[in-house]
Design a protein around this motif. Structure first.
Motif, PDB file in Angstrom:
ATOM      1  N   VAL A   1      20.288  36.655  30.217  1.00  0.00           N
ATOM      2  CA  VAL A   1      20.691  37.220  28.933  1.00  0.00           C
ATOM      3  C   VAL A   1      19.820  36.611  27.843  1.00  0.00           C
ATOM      4  CG1 VAL A   1      22.571  37.423  27.252  1.00  0.00           C
ATOM      5  CG2 VAL A   1      23.064  37.603  29.698  1.00  0.00           C
ATOM      6  N   LEU A   2      19.243  37.468  27.005  1.00  0.00           N
ATOM      7  CA  LEU A   2      18.440  37.004  25.879  1.00  0.00           C
ATOM      8  C   LEU A   2      19.362  36.510  24.770  1.00  0.00           C
ATOM      9  CD1 LEU A   2      15.744  39.811  25.566  1.00  0.00           C
ATOM     10  CD2 LEU A   2      15.366  37.438  26.207  1.00  0.00           C
ATOM     11  N   ASP A   3      19.174  35.276  24.350  1.00  0.00           N
ATOM     12  CA  ASP A   3      19.923  34.699  23.244  1.00  0.00           C
ATOM     13  C   ASP A   3      18.936  34.273  22.170  1.00  0.00           C
ATOM     14  OD1 ASP A   3      22.477  34.959  24.373  1.00  0.00           O
ATOM     15  OD2 ASP A   3      22.337  33.028  25.381  1.00  0.00           O
ATOM     16  N   PHE A   4      19.358  34.379  20.905  1.00  0.00           N
ATOM     17  CA  PHE A   4      18.431  34.000  19.841  1.00  0.00           C
ATOM     18  C   PHE A   4      19.096  33.456  18.582  1.00  0.00           C
ATOM     19  CE2 PHE A   4      19.451  38.437  19.159  1.00  0.00           C
ATOM     20  CZ  PHE A   4      19.651  38.525  17.792  1.00  0.00           C
ATOM     21  N   LEU A   5      20.395  33.595  18.429  1.00  0.00           N
ATOM     22  CA  LEU A   5      21.062  33.121  17.219  1.00  0.00           C
ATOM     23  C   LEU A   5      21.466  31.654  17.362  1.00  0.00           C
ATOM     24  CD1 LEU A   5      23.362  36.191  16.531  1.00  0.00           C
ATOM     25  CD2 LEU A   5      21.415  35.455  15.150  1.00  0.00           C
ATOM     26  N   ASN A   6      21.156  30.868  16.354  1.00  0.00           N
ATOM     27  CA  ASN A   6      21.548  29.464  16.324  1.00  0.00           C
ATOM     28  C   ASN A   6      22.033  29.166  14.915  1.00  0.00           C
ATOM     29  OD1 ASN A   6      20.363  26.533  15.458  1.00  0.00           O
ATOM     30  ND2 ASN A   6      21.322  26.516  17.473  1.00  0.00           N
ATOM     31  N   MET A   7      23.228  28.605  14.825  1.00  0.00           N
ATOM     32  CA  MET A   7      23.813  28.308  13.519  1.00  0.00           C
ATOM     33  C   MET A   7      24.310  26.865  13.497  1.00  0.00           C
ATOM     34  SD  MET A   7      25.851  31.867  13.057  1.00  0.00           S
ATOM     35  CE  MET A   7      25.808  32.042  11.295  1.00  0.00           C
ATOM     36  N   SER A   8      23.951  26.156  12.449  1.00  0.00           N
ATOM     37  CA  SER A   8      24.402  24.783  12.237  1.00  0.00           C
ATOM     38  C   SER A   8      24.884  24.663  10.800  1.00  0.00           C
ATOM     39  CB  SER A   8      23.267  23.795  12.486  1.00  0.00           C
ATOM     40  OG  SER A   8      22.845  23.849  13.826  1.00  0.00           O
ATOM     41  N   CYS A   9      25.697  23.652  10.564  1.00  0.00           N
ATOM     42  CA  CYS A   9      26.207  23.462   9.210  1.00  0.00           C
ATOM     43  C   CYS A   9      26.749  22.057   9.036  1.00  0.00           C
ATOM     44  CB  CYS A   9      27.315  24.480   8.919  1.00  0.00           C
ATOM     45  SG  CYS A   9      28.015  24.328   7.271  1.00  0.00           S
ATOM     46  N   CYS A  10      26.682  21.620   7.810  1.00  0.00           N
ATOM     47  CA  CYS A  10      27.400  20.430   7.358  1.00  0.00           C
ATOM     48  C   CYS A  10      27.074  19.182   8.179  1.00  0.00           C
ATOM     49  CB  CYS A  10      28.899  20.691   7.368  1.00  0.00           C
ATOM     50  SG  CYS A  10      29.346  22.265   6.605  1.00  0.00           S
ATOM     51  N   GLY A  11      25.826  18.992   8.526  1.00  0.00           N
ATOM     52  CA  GLY A  11      25.419  17.816   9.286  1.00  0.00           C
ATOM     53  C   GLY A  11      25.585  17.948  10.784  1.00  0.00           C
ATOM     54  N   PHE A  12      26.158  19.049  11.246  1.00  0.00           N
ATOM     55  CA  PHE A  12      26.330  19.283  12.673  1.00  0.00           C
ATOM     56  C   PHE A  12      25.161  20.115  13.167  1.00  0.00           C
ATOM     57  CE2 PHE A  12      27.846  22.132  16.085  1.00  0.00           C
ATOM     58  CZ  PHE A  12      28.116  21.189  17.041  1.00  0.00           C
ATOM     59  N   ASN A  13      24.417  19.591  14.133  1.00  0.00           N
ATOM     60  CA  ASN A  13      23.273  20.299  14.700  1.00  0.00           C
ATOM     61  C   ASN A  13      23.696  20.970  16.003  1.00  0.00           C
ATOM     62  OD1 ASN A  13      20.728  21.257  15.171  1.00  0.00           O
ATOM     63  ND2 ASN A  13      19.974  19.335  16.012  1.00  0.00           N
ATOM     64  N   ASN A  14      23.906  22.258  15.948  1.00  0.00           N
ATOM     65  CA  ASN A  14      24.354  23.026  17.103  1.00  0.00           C
ATOM     66  C   ASN A  14      23.174  23.314  18.037  1.00  0.00           C
ATOM     67  OD1 ASN A  14      25.550  24.788  18.898  1.00  0.00           O
ATOM     68  ND2 ASN A  14      25.676  26.474  17.450  1.00  0.00           N
TER      69      ASN A  14
END
Length: 163
Positions: A117-130
């Motif tokens: 499965v092709l994945d491409f979205l990455n979201m981080s916030c508030c000092g948290f590196n996802n």
């Protein structure tokens, strides 16, 4: 026409998932670049090949697990469709089922075409590196499943109260 909302929700979810993958991974060249910062750290594009399920579980690269995951996804779609079509679903439940099925079938097509499965979205916030990536189909699956849970039991036809 009774299940047209279910059909169209599934159709558009599938189409948006596949179009977004093509646009970002192929047209924008994410497969080659591996990373595009869009609105860091909130939204980034990171190339990912998910051969397993969520968070890389069952990611052993074996062809057998690929086909088992395809079969499992198709089975879940058939169960959801059967369940919803036997009920007298409200519009929100039809919409939810369509989103779930469309997103799941988008991921099935990826597994058939690419082996992953092709994945491409990455979201981080508030000092948290996802470190995890996902795709638009995954969003539709999540929203669809949540909707089925929230709207289950709210049929289109009003139930009679017992005296």
């Amino acid at each position: 026409m009774r299940f047209s909302l279910l059909f169209w929700a599934g159709f558009w979810a599938f189409l948006l998932d596949q179009a977004s993958k093509y646009l970002v991974v192929h047209w924008m060249g994410l497969a080659r670049l591996r990373s595009i910062d869009v609105l860091p750290p909130l939204l980034n594009f990171r190339y990912g090949e998910n051969r397993g399920i969520n968070f890389g579980l069952l990611d052993n690269g074996a062809d057998l697990s690929r086909w088992l995951l395809i079969g499992f996804s198709v089975l879940v779609c058939l169960i959801v469709l059967t369940w919803v079509m036997r009920a007298q679903p409200a519009r929100w439940m039809q919409l939810s089922a369509g989103l779930l099925v469309g997103g799941a079938l988008g991921n099935v097509i990826d597994r058939l075409l690419y082996g992953y499965v092709l994945d491409f979205l990455n979201m981080s916030c508030c000092g948290f590196n996802n470190p995890f990536v996902f795709n638009v189909g995954d969003i539709f699956i999540f929203v669809g499943a949540a909707g089925l849970i929230l709207f289950e039991g709210r049929s289109g036809a009003r139930r009679k109260k017992a005296p």
